[in-house]
Every structure is written in structure tokens, then in C-alpha cells.
Design a protein around this motif. Structure first.
Motif, PDB file in Angstrom:
ATOM      1  N   THR A  32      11.719 -22.411  25.278  1.00  0.00           N
ATOM      2  CA  THR A  32      11.750 -20.930  25.330  1.00  0.00           C
ATOM      3  C   THR A  32      12.798 -20.444  26.329  1.00  0.00           C
ATOM      4  N   LEU A  57       7.971 -22.403  34.237  1.00  0.00           N
ATOM      5  CA  LEU A  57       8.631 -21.270  33.570  1.00  0.00           C
ATOM      6  C   LEU A  57       8.546 -20.024  34.453  1.00  0.00           C
ATOM      7  N   ARG A  62      10.616 -16.555  34.200  1.00  0.00           N
ATOM      8  CA  ARG A  62      10.074 -16.049  32.935  1.00  0.00           C
ATOM      9  C   ARG A  62       8.593 -15.722  33.133  1.00  0.00           C
ATOM     10  N   ALA A  64       5.263 -16.278  31.680  1.00  0.00           N
ATOM     11  CA  ALA A  64       4.546 -17.071  30.663  1.00  0.00           C
ATOM     12  C   ALA A  64       3.055 -16.999  30.970  1.00  0.00           C
ATOM     13  N   VAL A  73       5.404 -16.262  26.033  1.00  0.00           N
ATOM     14  CA  VAL A  73       6.502 -16.235  26.997  1.00  0.00           C
ATOM     15  C   VAL A  73       7.233 -14.917  26.731  1.00  0.00           C
TER      16      VAL A  73
END
Ligand code: EPZ
Length: 423
Positions: A32, A57, A62, A64, A73
Motif C-alpha cells: 500500500t 505503516l 500512513r 492504517a 490504509v
């Protein structure tokens, strides 16, 4: 640390739902990184290793989060390219963020993954493949410092001393999705989990041919979009419970289990005296007769017999009516479970990378120590058939790879419960 208690002598009968594959979920979550758009990954098991990847992540910037069996995500920018030691050191599979970070941003700083009890875990093939694409790599203060803008497609042979490499294939594949021109990965890993990653990338808009084969061809594209995807069932979890049905002389229906992901195991379980039938998209497993025949196994890369089911098969061999030979060709040191099985009355000797297992019908429960994820599963299986109680310490190993293990086994007749450590 929590312990598991298993009361032996109970037969497993009933239905077990097989969860999504841990080893497909981890690289797909890492993939992702290759888009800023929202991705929804379904059928992701609630495991410690998955939580670690979610934390990585989030550490990269990000957002998530888990909603039931789906990981969302959210759209958003990666803020930094560093996978920190404190997270990577708890899960060596974290190395699989290296490829997507390089593919997308041309730079990455990932803590050098340590070894583990199943043996040294080198990453020479990962680095060889990335360097072939034009990445400059330096190892400094325990970190891999990688830089490579404008990667160029190349023909790369990725076979090593032990054959193909799952996560090295994943890393090179993800680094190549934006590389200029065509990348051909020869002797790529063809495990179902690698195929699942390739299919996820294709769903995002990547141009990949040969998913599931030992030659992957990638044509660079400009960008990838967010997508929704459902992860394949976990063939190692399914294989573990298939062995559970045979070792207890029970009968299990494994929902969602796919025969085509476990052909080598099914072949050996039939040789051992098992019946495995495909029924309504799952597998029905039970013994044909009363005895378990001895087996001869060598672990190999897919589609050979999986190393991740070697320990579990050794527990079955330990109660067979003959002498079995089990050779470990992927991780030659992956025999830590043998000393613990012998504490339970098994009769196993090691000759180099081969274990000779003399079957016995006298396994007895004992306090044992889990050492790695699959060895822990082998001890649970042995405890199910041993007379008396088996106490398995360091159960956190199991929590890394088996979702709701006690619940799933208790629901089909096992007497198994967790003793929480009083903090
Ligand atoms: C994946 O690990 C799995 N992990 C492992 O499952 C599995 O045992 C292994 O593949 C083999 O099937 C995940 O997918 C998260 P490899 P990976 O690179 O990719 C050597 C579990 O229990 N090698 O395919 O790290 C290596 O030492 C875990 O779920 C190199 O020599 O394994 C091994 O002997 C345990 N150089 C062999 O290749 C490299 O650069 C196969 O390893 C990389 C690997």
C-alpha cells in the motif's frame, strides 16, 4: 508470559474456519506504500505480526487501522522512509517495506533484520535484486541505507543457495513496478502468497505477467491506484489443522481451505493414511484406518513440501507405526522442536539436516518451551494426543501466526486453555 495448557486424549471433530494468510497479508500491506490512495485489505487475520506491520505503516506516516477483518490504509502521504529498529527487530518480515519504499520514493532506511531461532536469515538476494535495478545500498550502524531514483528494468536471477526467496521476490517485484522498461525476475518464488501479492499489485494497476510462476515479468507504469482486495486463506494454518485431525484420529472440515495450495502436504498425509476430500470450497480430513504410516519428507521451495509444516508433520510422525525420515533443506537448523518432542516421549534423532523419527504410541504430556511459531504449533499437536497435560511456555510465538487458536481447537473438542501470566 502466557502459557497454554493442553489436556491430551481428546479427538477433534467439527468445523474450523481458516483465516486469511499471514504471509500474504504482510507484503500486501507493505504494497500500500506504492499509492497515496485508500486501500481496503479484507480477510486479514488479527495477529501480532499484522499489528506490527500496521505500526510500521503508521510510523511511515500512513494511517492504517483495522475494522473487523479489514485493514483500511487511508489516503495520505508517506512522511518518512525509515522502518525503525524497535519494530523491525520484532518481526524480520518488516524487511518487505524496503522494496515499495524504493520503488515509490527512491530511498529507504530499514533496520537490518536479525536472525531468529530457525537459523540465520540472510538478505543477500534482496540486496542483489535491488542493486540490479540500480539501487545503491550501504549498511551502516545496523541499518540498510538504500537510494535509487529512476530505477531501470533488468533481467534478474534471484535463486540462492536454498533456491528461491519469498520476501526477496516480493521486495524486487515491488521495487520494479515503476522501473523504466521491463524487469524479468528469474527463479522467483512461486508460493501462493507471492502470487497473491502480484494479484494485489495488478489490481492496483501494475503490469505483471507470470503471477504464481518462477518467472515474473514487470513493465513499469507511472502510478498505482488504491483498491479493495481479499487475502487468500492461510495454507499453513489449514495444514496445521489437517494434521490435527489425523493426529487425534478425528474428523475436521476446514472452511475456505484450498487443496491446490497444499498439494505436497495432502500427498504426504494420504501416504500417512489420511483421507482429504474437497467439499464445498473447503477440505474434509480424517484417517482412513486406525494407524498412521511413517513418512519420508524433504522440505523444498513451493510447490515442494513447505518448511513451515515440517515441525507439525514431525509430531504426526512421532506417533506413526514405523520410522520416518524428515530432511530440512530450507532452514537446516529448524529442529528446535525435536528436544521438546523428545521430552514428551518421542524418539527422534538428528543426523545433520535430517531427523529420524521412530514412531511410538506413548507420548506423554510435559512442560515444554515454544521456540518459534511453527515449532509451537507442533507442540500443541503433540499435546493433543499425549496422555496427560502439556504446558507450553512462551506462547507469544503462537500468537504471531495463529488466529484464535484456543477458540478454534476448543470448538472442535480439544481441552486447551491459556494461563495468563500474572504481571
Ligand atoms: C518466508 O520467509 C516466510 N515468511 C517464512 O515463514 C517461510 O518459512 C519462508 O518464506 C520459506 O517458505 C513470510 O512470508 C513473512 P526465504 P522469507 O527468503 O522470505 C535463504 C512463518 O513461519 N535466503 O524464502 O524470509 C533463507 O535463509 C515464516 O510464517 C538467502 O539465502 O524466507 C532460507 O534458507 C517462518 N538469502 C531460504 O533462502 C536471502 O536473501 C528461503 O528463505 C533470502 C533468503
Amino acid at each position: 508470559m502466557d502459557k497454554l495448557l493442553v489436556e491430551g486424549g481428546n479427538v477433534l471433530n467439527g468445523t474450523i474456519p481458516i483465516s486469511g494468510a499471514k504471509n500474504a497479508s504482510l507484503p500486501i500491506l507493505a504494497a500500500t506504500i506504492l499509492t497515496d490512495e485508500e486501500c481496503r485489505i479484507k480477510n486479514v487475520p488479527d495477529l501480532k505480526d499484522v499489528s506490527t506491520m500496521i505500526k510500521i505503516l503508521n510510523a511511515l506516516g500512513r494511517d492504517a487501522r483495522r475494522e473487523g477483518d479489514t485493514i483500511i490504509v487511508s489516503a495520505g502521504q508517506i512522511k518518512n522512509h525509515i522502518a525503525p529498529y524497535e519494530l523491525v527487530s520484532t518481526m524480520r518480515a518488516s524487511i518487505v517495506v524496503l522494496g515499495p519504499l524504493l520503488g515509490r520514493f527512491g530511498e529507504a532506511e530499514v533496520s537490518f533484520p536479525g536472525g531468529c531461532v530457525i537459523g540465520p536469515r540472510p538478505i543477500d538476494l534482496h540486496l542483489k535484486g535491488l542493486r540490479a535495478l540500480g539501487v545503491e545500498i550501504e549498511v551502516k550502524s545496523g541499518y540498510i541505507l538504500a537510494n535509487g531514483k529512476n530505477l531501470k528494468g533488468r533481467k534478474i536471477y534471484l535463486g540462492g543457495h536454498f533456491g528461491s526467496s519469498v520476501l526477496a521476490t516480493d521486495n524486487v517485484l515491488m521495487a520494479a513496478v515503476f522501473a523504466e522498461g521491463e524487469t524479468i525476475i528469474e527463479n522467483s518464488a512461486s508460493e501462493p502468497e507471492v502470487e497473491d501479492l502480484a494479484r494485489f499489485l495488478i489490481a492496483m494497476g501494475a503490469d505483471i505477467k507470470g503471477a504464481g510462476t518462477s518467472t515474473l515479468k514487470v513493465r513499469g507504469v507511472k502510478s498505482l491506484r488504491g483498491t479493495e482486495y481479499s487475502v487468500i486463506p492461510d495454507r499453513i494454518e489449514a495444514g496445521t489443522y489437517m494434521i490435527g485431525a489425523l493426529i487425534t484420529n478425528g474428523r475436521l472440515y476446514l472452511e475456505h481451505a484450498r487443496a491446490e495450495h497444499n498439494l505436497a502436504l495432502i500427498d504426504k498425509l494420504r501416504e500417512a493414511g489420511g483421507v482429504i476430500d474437497e467439499v464445498d470450497g473447503g477440505l474434509e480430513v480424517y484417517r482412513a484406518g486406525d494407524v498412521i504410516n511413517p513418512i519420508d519428507i524433504t522440505t523444498l521451495t513451493y510447490p515442494g513440501f513447505p518448511t513451515d509444516l515440517q515441525a507439525q508433520m514431525m509430531s504426526l510422525a512421532a506417533i506413526s507405526n514405523g520410522i520416518s525420515v524428515i530432511t530440512e533443506k530450507i532452514y537446516p537448523d529448524r529442529f528446535i522442536h525435536i528436544s521438546e518432542l523428545n521430552r514428551m516421549g518421542a524418539d527422534i534423532v538428528i543426523e545433520g539436516a535430517t531427523a529420524i523419527v521412530k514412531g511410538t504410541n506413548k507420548l506423554s504430556g510435559a512442560p515444554v518451551m515454544a521456540s518459534d511459531l511453527r515449532a509451537s504449533a507442533a507442540l500443541v499437536l503433540a499435546g493433543l494426543v499425549a496422555s496427560g497435560q502439556t504446558e507450553i511456555a512462551r506462547v507469544y510465538h503462537l500468537d504471531r501466526g495463529y488466529e484464535k487458536l484456543e477458540e478454534k481447537l476448543s470448538a472442535v473438542g480439544a481441552k486447551i486453555w491459556r494461563m495468563k501470566e500474572i504481571k
